[in-house]
Design an enzyme around this catalytic site. Structure first.
Site, PDB file in Angstrom:
ATOM      1  N   GLN A 173       0.893  -1.166   0.000  1.00 28.63           N
ATOM      2  CA  GLN A 173       0.000   0.000   0.000  1.00 28.63           C
ATOM      3  C   GLN A 173       0.932   1.217   0.000  1.00 28.63           C
ATOM      4  OE1 GLN A 173      -3.141   0.930  -0.460  1.00 28.63           O
ATOM      5  NE2 GLN A 173      -2.510   3.024  -0.007  1.00 28.63           N
TER       6      GLN A 173
ATOM      7  N   PRO B 221      -5.796  -2.819   5.262  1.00 35.05           N
ATOM      8  CA  PRO B 221      -6.184  -1.813   6.260  1.00 35.05           C
ATOM      9  C   PRO B 221      -7.180  -0.766   5.787  1.00 35.05           C
ATOM     10  CG  PRO B 221      -4.017  -1.318   5.375  1.00 35.05           C
ATOM     11  CD  PRO B 221      -4.423  -2.637   4.789  1.00 35.05           C
TER      12      PRO B 221
ATOM     13  N   GLY C 136     -10.332   0.535   2.662  1.00 36.53           N
ATOM     14  CA  GLY C 136     -11.414  -0.007   1.850  1.00 36.53           C
ATOM     15  C   GLY C 136     -10.943  -0.361   0.456  1.00 36.53           C
ATOM     16  N   GLY C 137     -10.296   0.587  -0.189  1.00 34.51           N
ATOM     17  CA  GLY C 137      -9.847   0.335  -1.551  1.00 34.51           C
ATOM     18  C   GLY C 137      -8.710   1.252  -1.935  1.00 34.51           C
ATOM     19  N   MET C 138      -7.973   0.853  -2.966  1.00 34.67           N
ATOM     20  CA  MET C 138      -6.873   1.671  -3.463  1.00 34.67           C
ATOM     21  C   MET C 138      -6.881   1.616  -4.982  1.00 34.67           C
ATOM     22  SD  MET C 138      -4.372   3.682  -2.805  1.00 34.67           S
ATOM     23  CE  MET C 138      -3.492   4.468  -4.157  1.00 34.67           C
ATOM     24  N   GLU C 139      -6.792   2.800  -5.578  1.00 37.27           N
ATOM     25  CA  GLU C 139      -6.989   2.959  -7.014  1.00 37.27           C
ATOM     26  C   GLU C 139      -5.753   2.626  -7.847  1.00 37.27           C
ATOM     27  OE1 GLU C 139      -6.877   5.335  -4.636  1.00 37.27           O
ATOM     28  OE2 GLU C 139      -6.046   7.220  -5.368  1.00 37.27           O
TER      29      GLU C 139
ATOM     30  N   HIS D   1     -15.959   4.329  -6.551  1.00 37.38           N
ATOM     31  CA  HIS D   1     -14.984   5.316  -6.076  1.00 37.38           C
ATOM     32  C   HIS D   1     -13.593   5.052  -6.674  1.00 37.38           C
ATOM     33  CE1 HIS D   1     -13.299   8.147  -3.041  1.00 37.38           C
ATOM     34  NE2 HIS D   1     -12.238   7.353  -3.153  1.00 37.38           N
ATOM     35  N   GLU D   2     -13.127   3.825  -6.520  1.00 39.11           N
ATOM     36  CA  GLU D   2     -11.775   3.522  -7.023  1.00 39.11           C
ATOM     37  C   GLU D   2     -11.720   3.626  -8.548  1.00 39.11           C
ATOM     38  OE1 GLU D   2      -9.859   3.748  -4.682  1.00 39.11           O
ATOM     39  OE2 GLU D   2     -11.199   3.231  -3.024  1.00 39.11           O
TER      40      GLU D   2
ATOM     41  N   HIS E 283     -11.320   7.201  -9.637  1.00 35.61           N
ATOM     42  CA  HIS E 283      -9.948   7.704  -9.498  1.00 35.61           C
ATOM     43  C   HIS E 283      -9.138   7.559 -10.788  1.00 35.61           C
ATOM     44  CE1 HIS E 283      -9.151   9.128  -5.474  1.00 35.61           C
ATOM     45  NE2 HIS E 283      -9.589   8.026  -4.889  1.00 35.61           N
TER      46      HIS E 283
ATOM     47  N   GLU F  58      -9.436  13.341  -3.899  1.00 31.23           N
ATOM     48  CA  GLU F  58     -10.530  12.645  -3.210  1.00 31.23           C
ATOM     49  C   GLU F  58     -11.887  13.343  -3.310  1.00 31.23           C
ATOM     50  OE1 GLU F  58     -10.229   9.650  -2.446  1.00 31.23           O
ATOM     51  OE2 GLU F  58      -8.058   9.403  -2.361  1.00 31.23           O
TER      52      GLU F  58
ATOM     53  N   ASP G  97      -0.234  11.589   5.963  1.00 30.34           N
ATOM     54  CA  ASP G  97      -1.429  10.809   6.281  1.00 30.34           C
ATOM     55  C   ASP G  97      -2.295  11.498   7.323  1.00 30.34           C
ATOM     56  OD1 ASP G  97      -1.088   8.758   4.411  1.00 30.34           O
ATOM     57  OD2 ASP G  97       0.461   7.860   5.643  1.00 30.34           O
TER      58      ASP G  97
ATOM     59  N   TYR H 171     -12.418  14.627   1.358  1.00 30.25           N
ATOM     60  CA  TYR H 171     -13.444  13.810   0.718  1.00 30.25           C
ATOM     61  C   TYR H 171     -14.773  14.563   0.652  1.00 30.25           C
ATOM     62  CZ  TYR H 171     -10.499   9.601   1.100  1.00 30.25           C
ATOM     63  OH  TYR H 171      -9.503   8.679   0.980  1.00 30.25           O
TER      64      TYR H 171
ATOM     65  N   ARG I 226      -9.695  -3.726   8.499  1.00 33.69           N
ATOM     66  CA  ARG I 226     -10.007  -2.404   7.967  1.00 33.69           C
ATOM     67  C   ARG I 226     -10.111  -1.396   9.101  1.00 33.69           C
ATOM     68  NH1 ARG I 226     -15.148  -1.382   4.029  1.00 33.69           N
ATOM     69  NH2 ARG I 226     -14.715   0.803   3.537  1.00 33.69           N
TER      70      ARG I 226
ATOM     71  N   LYS J 158     -11.038   1.602   9.551  1.00 33.53           N
ATOM     72  CA  LYS J 158     -12.196   2.442   9.871  1.00 33.53           C
ATOM     73  C   LYS J 158     -13.219   1.690  10.715  1.00 33.53           C
ATOM     74  CE  LYS J 158     -15.895   2.056   6.572  1.00 33.53           C
ATOM     75  NZ  LYS J 158     -16.968   2.808   5.950  1.00 33.53           N
TER      76      LYS J 158
HETATM   77  N1  BES Z   1      -6.820   6.649  -2.338  1.00 31.16           N
HETATM   78  C1  BES Z   1      -7.664   6.287  -1.273  1.00 31.16           C
HETATM   79  C2  BES Z   1      -6.971   5.517  -0.193  1.00 31.16           C
HETATM   80  C3  BES Z   1      -5.800   6.220   0.499  1.00 31.16           C
HETATM   81  C4  BES Z   1      -5.724   7.589   0.580  1.00 31.16           C
HETATM   82  C5  BES Z   1      -4.813   5.450   1.058  1.00 31.16           C
HETATM   83  C6  BES Z   1      -4.626   8.195   1.184  1.00 31.16           C
HETATM   84  C7  BES Z   1      -3.730   6.040   1.681  1.00 31.16           C
HETATM   85  C8  BES Z   1      -3.626   7.421   1.733  1.00 31.16           C
HETATM   86  C9  BES Z   1      -8.863   5.471  -1.755  1.00 31.16           C
HETATM   87  O1  BES Z   1      -9.327   5.854  -3.003  1.00 31.16           O
HETATM   88  C10 BES Z   1     -10.001   5.708  -0.813  1.00 31.16           C
HETATM   89  O2  BES Z   1     -10.423   6.829  -0.701  1.00 31.16           O
HETATM   90  N2  BES Z   1     -10.508   4.666  -0.165  1.00 31.16           N
HETATM   91  C11 BES Z   1     -11.658   4.752   0.708  1.00 31.16           C
HETATM   92  C12 BES Z   1     -12.880   4.362  -0.073  1.00 31.16           C
HETATM   93  C13 BES Z   1     -14.134   5.093   0.223  1.00 31.16           C
HETATM   94  C14 BES Z   1     -14.018   6.585   0.206  1.00 31.16           C
HETATM   95  C15 BES Z   1     -15.252   4.649  -0.712  1.00 31.16           C
HETATM   96  C16 BES Z   1     -11.437   3.773   1.846  1.00 31.16           C
HETATM   97  O3  BES Z   1     -10.487   2.993   1.783  1.00 31.16           O
HETATM   98  O4  BES Z   1     -12.198   3.804   2.811  1.00 31.16           O
HETATM   99 ZN    ZN Z   2     -10.265   7.776  -2.908  1.00 33.75          ZN
END
Ligand code: BES
Ligand code: ZN
Length: 631
Positions: free
Chosen positions: A168, A295, A297-300, A324-325, A328, A347, A404, A412, A586, A588
């Site tokens: 990541q 850790p 939700g998703g990564m683009e 979402h991804e 991106h 974002e 971070d 967002y 995860r 969150k």
């Molecule tokens: N690019 C982000 C994840 C990210 C941002 C990782 C900054 C590390 C540093 C990804 O697109 C994202 O926003 N994921 C969200 C998804 C949600 C907003 C639908 C997540 O992982 O919760």
């Molecule tokens: Zn995002």
């Protein structure tokens, strides 16, 4: 729902809260003299590289993945381009990398110096150049402290037989597995040769294999320029299944059928996205479902979105994360934030785009629920950070801090809502034409907040005198809190939920006839509402009996229900909550649950007992965050 950090408000995600380090100032950069100047300071203070003088234009990676040593080792060969005449050093970022030696393209030895390590930024690797140097080859190894890597034992996977590795890299972790100019404003192309144990598959943010290689060697190519935070690698017992001609799913065999079913509409989703803002430019769009320790939700990652298995609800109700991804691939991967201070350009745009995709697939009343849940998150984060806090500005000031820390719901949701206000001001058709043009004209480039404002005025807001005043963009970008003009969605579906909540609180369960059609978001709204009132054991039991909430397989519902159970000391839910904490990485979901437990003396003990068992399953950076909570 959301984002990484969420409700709890700690800005961590992957990193310890409020870790302030001694990050060094960039010498070359001109220091801003005042607050106004700081706003217009577009230097990237989170890279120690010198891409503006000597640019690493193409990377050829040749690495081996060693599961026994937990190590990536090999060479990173950079083709360089001198941007400044006479430049005699090529500087890349590293964090906890071991550099064995460096050679020039002609095979002769190059001199180099690994600078002192900064606690946030890592150590600059400075390589001496000769006037004729066009290429340098770095022989290196990663170490146990690589912040980008999670090494999973077989027991931590679904299949339980093979180990798994994934990276990541966002925001500044690429440097912990590749020596690279690690700033979002720097782009390069790459190819890679990756050797893994036979029988395992390797995937990257590049053109990917669909079948196992016999010898464990995989070759990758990414010929569109990308920033380092989009470098990605995953290795494990992975299989592929196509969705349509250009989309498909990768997962461990035990998850593949479930993942494929959940994502069967993603082919159509890519078409919807294209109808909105122009062609998908990256060739294939595939999704990799990771083991549960992932850790976020998703990564683009380009060509290959990485995602958590916690969105496999069985009813497609959490696929907005894929929207979402996918989005991106326009906002972020095509047009990229120049520095992490401009993170909202990645974002906020993506939240807006995600909800437009969901609207076109599911209808306006559905998208309105996403907007309202998002607005609630925005209120929560502003309350948490303080309505005067500079961290609630859209344009952030992360200098000297871990980037971070900027990862809150502000970029967002405040960002997404700003775009919605612009849409409501100029009308949808003008908005969509503007965004399509913006993505086209800035494709494969970077964007900062100031240049965006100029672009927006020139190409949209200048057209009608009142528009600029109505949007008042500077208030959104450079002032705290939620502007008065912030749009609020229609609450058609949530009004019904509010009625149901009121009935329930009066002891009337007749609303349960109507919940059959509730989506995840109606449940979220319901459970969030209930968390504002103390509930009796009888009320908790009635809910659980009517809706089997303790046993729910929907991670968003589960998370909110277990929070409610903790608040109201509803013990029958505890074993299921423990099981959830054992298999979910995860952050969150983890953060609020551990925080809630730590709020009481009995909970404290429970948190420690559970965390002791669950900790090895969490990502190393998540461990740091939860360590802080469960002291
Ligand atoms: N690019 C982000 C994840 C990210 C941002 C990782 C900054 C590390 C540093 C990804 O697109 C994202 O926003 N994921 C969200 C998804 C949600 C907003 C639908 C997540 O992982 O919760
Ligand atoms: Zn995002």
């Amino acid at each position: 729902m959301k984002k990484i950090l969420l409700a709890a408000g700690c800005l961590s995600l992957l990193f310890a809260c409020n870790s302030r380090g001694s990050s060094k100032k960039k010498e070359a950069a001109k220091e801003p003299q005042s607050a106004t100047e700081a706003v217009f300071d577009n230097n990237d203070y989170h890279t120690l590289s010198n891409a503006d003088e000597v640019l690493g234009k193409h990377l050829a990676l040749d690495i081996e993945v060693d599961f026994k040593q937990h190590r990536i080792a090999g060479t990173a060969t950079w083709d360089i381009e001198k941007k400044k005449a006479g430049a005699d050093k090529f500087i890349v970022d590293t964090r906890e990398l071991l550099i064995d030696s460096i050679k020039y393209g002609d095979g002769t030895k190059a001199d180099f110096e690994l600078g002192e390590a900064d606690s946030i930024l890592g150590a600059p690797l400075s390589i001496s150049l000769k006037p004729e140097t066009k290429q340098v080859k770095i022989f290196y190894r990663s170490t146990k402290n690589a912040t980008a890597l999670q090494w999973l034992e077989p027991a931590q996977t679904f299949g339980k037989k093979e180990p798994f590795l994934y990276t990541q890299s966002e925001s500044i972790h690429a440097r912990s597995w590749i020596p690279v100019q690690d700033g979002p404003g720097v782009r390069y192309t790459y190819n890679a040769k990756v050797k893994v144990p036979k029988g395992l598959m390797a995937l990257m943010s590049a053109e990917n294999p669909q079948a196992l290689s016999d010898d464990g060697i995989y070759n990758f190519k990414m010929d569109m320029p990308i920033p380092a935070y989009l470098m990605a690698l995953a290795v494990g017992d992975i299989k592929f299944q196509a969705i349509d001609k250009r989309t498909g799913v990768y997962a461990e065999p035990a998850m593949l059928a479930k993942a494929h079913k959940e994502f069967e509409d993603v082919g159509a989703m890519v078409h919807k996205a294209e109808e909105l803002y122009g062609p998908y430019r990256w060739g294939r769009y595939d999704i990799l479902v990771l083991p549960s320790g992932f850790p976020i939700g998703g990564m683009e990652n380009p060509k290959l979105t990485f995602c958590t298995p916690t969105i496999l609800a069985g009813d497609k109700s959490l696929v907005n994360l894929i929207a979402h991804e996918l989005a991106h691939n326009w906002s972020g991967n095509l047009v990229t934030n120049q520095t992490w201070n401009d993170f909202w350009l990645n974002e906020g745009f993506t939240i807006y785009f995600e909800r437009r995709i969901m609207e076109s697939m599911m209808g306006k009343d559905y998208a309105d629920m996403l907007w309202e849940i998002g607005y609630q998150d925005l209120e929560a984060i502003v309350a948490d950070l303080g309505k005067e806090s500079e961290d609630t500005h859209l344009r952030l000031n992360l200098k000297g801090r871990n980037p971070d820390e900027g990862l809150t719901d502000i970029p967002y949701e405040k960002g997404g809502h700003l775009l919605r206000l612009i849409e409501q001001t100029v009308g949808r058709s003008k908005m969509d034409a503007f965004l399509t043009k913006y993505f086209n004209e800035n494709a494969f480039k970077t964007m900062n907040t100031r240049d965006f404002t100029e672009y927006l005025n020139k190409n949209l807001l200048n057209e009608v005198t009142e528009w600029k005043a109505k949007v008042n963009i500077n208030e959104w970008l450079y002032a705290p809190g939620i502007p008065q003009t912030c749009p609020r969605a229609d609450k058609l579906r949530f009004n019904k939920v509010d009625t149901a909540t009121a009935q329930f609180l009066k002891g009337d369960m007749s609303f349960s006839q109507k919940t059959g059609k509730w989506s995840t978001f109606e449940w979220m709204h319901f459970l969030r509402k209930l968390s504002k009132t103390p509930l009796s054991p009888e009320q908790m039991k009635a809910l659980d009996q009517a809706f089997q909430l303790t046993q729910t397989q929907n991670s968003e519902k589960a998370d909110l229900w277990y929070l409610l159970a903790l608040k109201n000391k509803y013990e029958p839910a505890y074993p299921a909550m423990e099981a959830f904490l054992m298999v979910t990485g995860r952050e969150k979901f983890l953060q609020p649950l551990y925080k809630e437990m730590m709020a009481t003396a009995e909970g404290n003990k429970m948190a420690r007992t559970i965390y002791k068992k669950a900790r090895p399953n969490y990502h190393p950076l998540t461990q740091r965050v939860i360590d802080e909570i469960v002291k």
